[in-house]
Structures are given as C-alpha cells and as structure tokens.
Design a protein around this motif. Structure first.
Motif, short mmCIF file in Angstrom:
data_model
loop_
_atom_site.label_atom_id
_atom_site.label_comp_id
_atom_site.label_asym_id
_atom_site.label_seq_id
_atom_site.Cartn_x
_atom_site.Cartn_y
_atom_site.Cartn_z
N ASP A 21 -5.27 58.58 1.93
CA ASP A 21 -4.94 59.86 1.35
C ASP A 21 -6.00 60.84 1.81
OD1 ASP A 21 -7.15 59.17 -0.13
OD2 ASP A 21 -6.08 58.97 -2.01
N ASP A 22 -5.84 62.06 1.44
CA ASP A 22 -6.81 63.08 1.78
C ASP A 22 -7.12 63.84 0.51
OD1 ASP A 22 -8.50 64.68 3.19
OD2 ASP A 22 -6.95 65.81 4.22
N LEU A 23 -8.36 64.13 0.31
CA LEU A 23 -8.76 64.83 -0.89
C LEU A 23 -8.23 66.26 -0.83
CD1 LEU A 23 -10.38 64.49 -3.47
CD2 LEU A 23 -12.37 65.29 -2.22
N ILE A 24 -7.15 66.51 -1.56
CA ILE A 24 -6.54 67.84 -1.57
C ILE A 24 -7.22 68.74 -2.59
CG2 ILE A 24 -4.43 69.10 -2.08
CD1 ILE A 24 -2.88 66.71 -1.09
N PHE A 25 -7.61 68.14 -3.69
CA PHE A 25 -8.23 68.92 -4.76
C PHE A 25 -9.44 68.16 -5.27
CE2 PHE A 25 -8.71 69.88 -9.31
CZ PHE A 25 -8.94 71.24 -9.24
N ASN A 26 -10.57 68.82 -5.31
CA ASN A 26 -11.76 68.18 -5.84
C ASN A 26 -12.21 68.92 -7.09
OD1 ASN A 26 -14.09 66.91 -6.42
ND2 ASN A 26 -14.97 67.05 -4.40
N GLY A 27 -11.81 68.45 -8.22
CA GLY A 27 -12.15 69.06 -9.49
C GLY A 27 -13.59 68.85 -9.89
N ILE A 34 -8.22 73.95 -3.77
CA ILE A 34 -7.20 73.13 -3.13
C ILE A 34 -7.36 73.29 -1.63
CG2 ILE A 34 -4.73 72.83 -2.76
CD1 ILE A 34 -4.31 73.71 -5.65
N LYS A 35 -7.40 72.19 -0.93
CA LYS A 35 -7.58 72.19 0.52
C LYS A 35 -6.32 72.74 1.20
CE LYS A 35 -9.47 68.82 3.59
NZ LYS A 35 -9.72 67.43 3.81
N ASN A 36 -6.50 73.59 2.19
CA ASN A 36 -5.37 74.19 2.90
C ASN A 36 -4.73 73.25 3.92
OD1 ASN A 36 -5.57 76.59 1.52
ND2 ASN A 36 -6.99 77.47 3.00
N ASN A 37 -5.52 72.37 4.52
CA ASN A 37 -5.01 71.53 5.60
C ASN A 37 -5.30 70.05 5.35
OD1 ASN A 37 -4.17 73.78 7.18
ND2 ASN A 37 -6.30 74.13 7.72
N PRO A 38 -4.59 69.42 4.43
CA PRO A 38 -4.82 67.98 4.24
C PRO A 38 -4.43 67.20 5.49
CG PRO A 38 -2.90 68.70 3.01
CD PRO A 38 -3.53 69.92 3.60
N ARG A 39 -5.07 66.06 5.71
CA ARG A 39 -4.87 65.25 6.91
C ARG A 39 -4.07 63.99 6.60
NH1 ARG A 39 -7.64 65.96 11.49
NH2 ARG A 39 -5.89 64.69 12.10
N PHE A 40 -2.82 64.14 6.20
CA PHE A 40 -2.00 62.97 5.91
C PHE A 40 -1.56 62.24 7.18
CE2 PHE A 40 -1.15 65.55 2.04
CZ PHE A 40 -1.77 64.69 1.15
N ASP A 41 -1.76 62.84 8.33
CA ASP A 41 -1.37 62.22 9.59
C ASP A 41 -2.47 61.36 10.19
OD1 ASP A 41 -3.07 64.39 10.24
OD2 ASP A 41 -2.21 64.47 12.24
N TYR A 42 -3.65 61.31 9.59
CA TYR A 42 -4.80 60.65 10.21
C TYR A 42 -4.51 59.21 10.61
CZ TYR A 42 -9.50 59.09 11.15
OH TYR A 42 -10.59 58.57 11.78
N CYS A 43 -3.95 58.45 9.72
CA CYS A 43 -3.67 57.04 10.00
C CYS A 43 -2.74 56.90 11.21
CB CYS A 43 -3.07 56.39 8.76
SG CYS A 43 -2.80 54.63 8.90
N PHE A 44 -1.69 57.72 11.22
CA PHE A 44 -0.70 57.63 12.30
C PHE A 44 -1.22 58.21 13.61
CE2 PHE A 44 1.63 57.62 8.33
CZ PHE A 44 2.39 56.47 8.49
N SER A 45 -2.09 59.18 13.53
CA SER A 45 -2.58 59.84 14.74
C SER A 45 -3.82 59.19 15.34
CB SER A 45 -2.90 61.31 14.45
OG SER A 45 -1.75 62.00 14.07
N TYR A 46 -4.65 58.56 14.49
CA TYR A 46 -5.93 58.06 14.98
C TYR A 46 -6.16 56.57 14.82
CZ TYR A 46 -6.94 63.01 15.12
OH TYR A 46 -6.88 64.34 15.39
#
Length: 71
Positions: A21-27, A34-46
C-alpha cells in the motif's frame, strides 16, 4: 525483491503472497495531509518485473487463489 527471491530459492515459493500500500494519509504528522500521488503501481512496475515470469505468476495468481481456497 532480494528477500522474495531468497525465499523462493529456499523453497518457500508456494507460501509467498505480495501486498503493498502507499501512505495516502498520515494523521500522525503535525500537519496531516492527503498525498496527491500515491504509488499503488510500485509492486507491478518495480518488483514483479525483476522476478522470473513463472514465479511472478505464482505469487500473483496461484498463491492467492490457493490461500482463498483454504478459507
């Protein structure tokens, strides 16, 4: 990726499941945002492109299916 390949080489390939997952919100930050560009593709891309095709298929298709069959 190195740890995943080491586990594969040591015979644990049928037990490996990937998750990320990617940390979208760090309370916990002083000014939470809220993060503008989460990296949900990391696993598939890297990660998956660095693994042998048969192993990538096993841990993304076969292992999850087998895990769900056990439930």
């Amino acid at each position: 990726t190195d740890v995943i390949l080491t586990l594969w080489e040591q015979g644990y390939g049928n037990k490996i499941l990937l998750s990320h997952d990617d940390l979208i919100f760090n309370g916990f930050d002083k000014n939470p945002q809220i993060k503008n560009n989460p990296r949900f593709d990391y696993c598939f891309s890297y990660v998956l492109p660095k693994l042998p095709d048969d192993f990538a298929k096993k841990i993304t298709e076969e292992n999850p299916l087998n895990m769900l069959k056990m439930i």
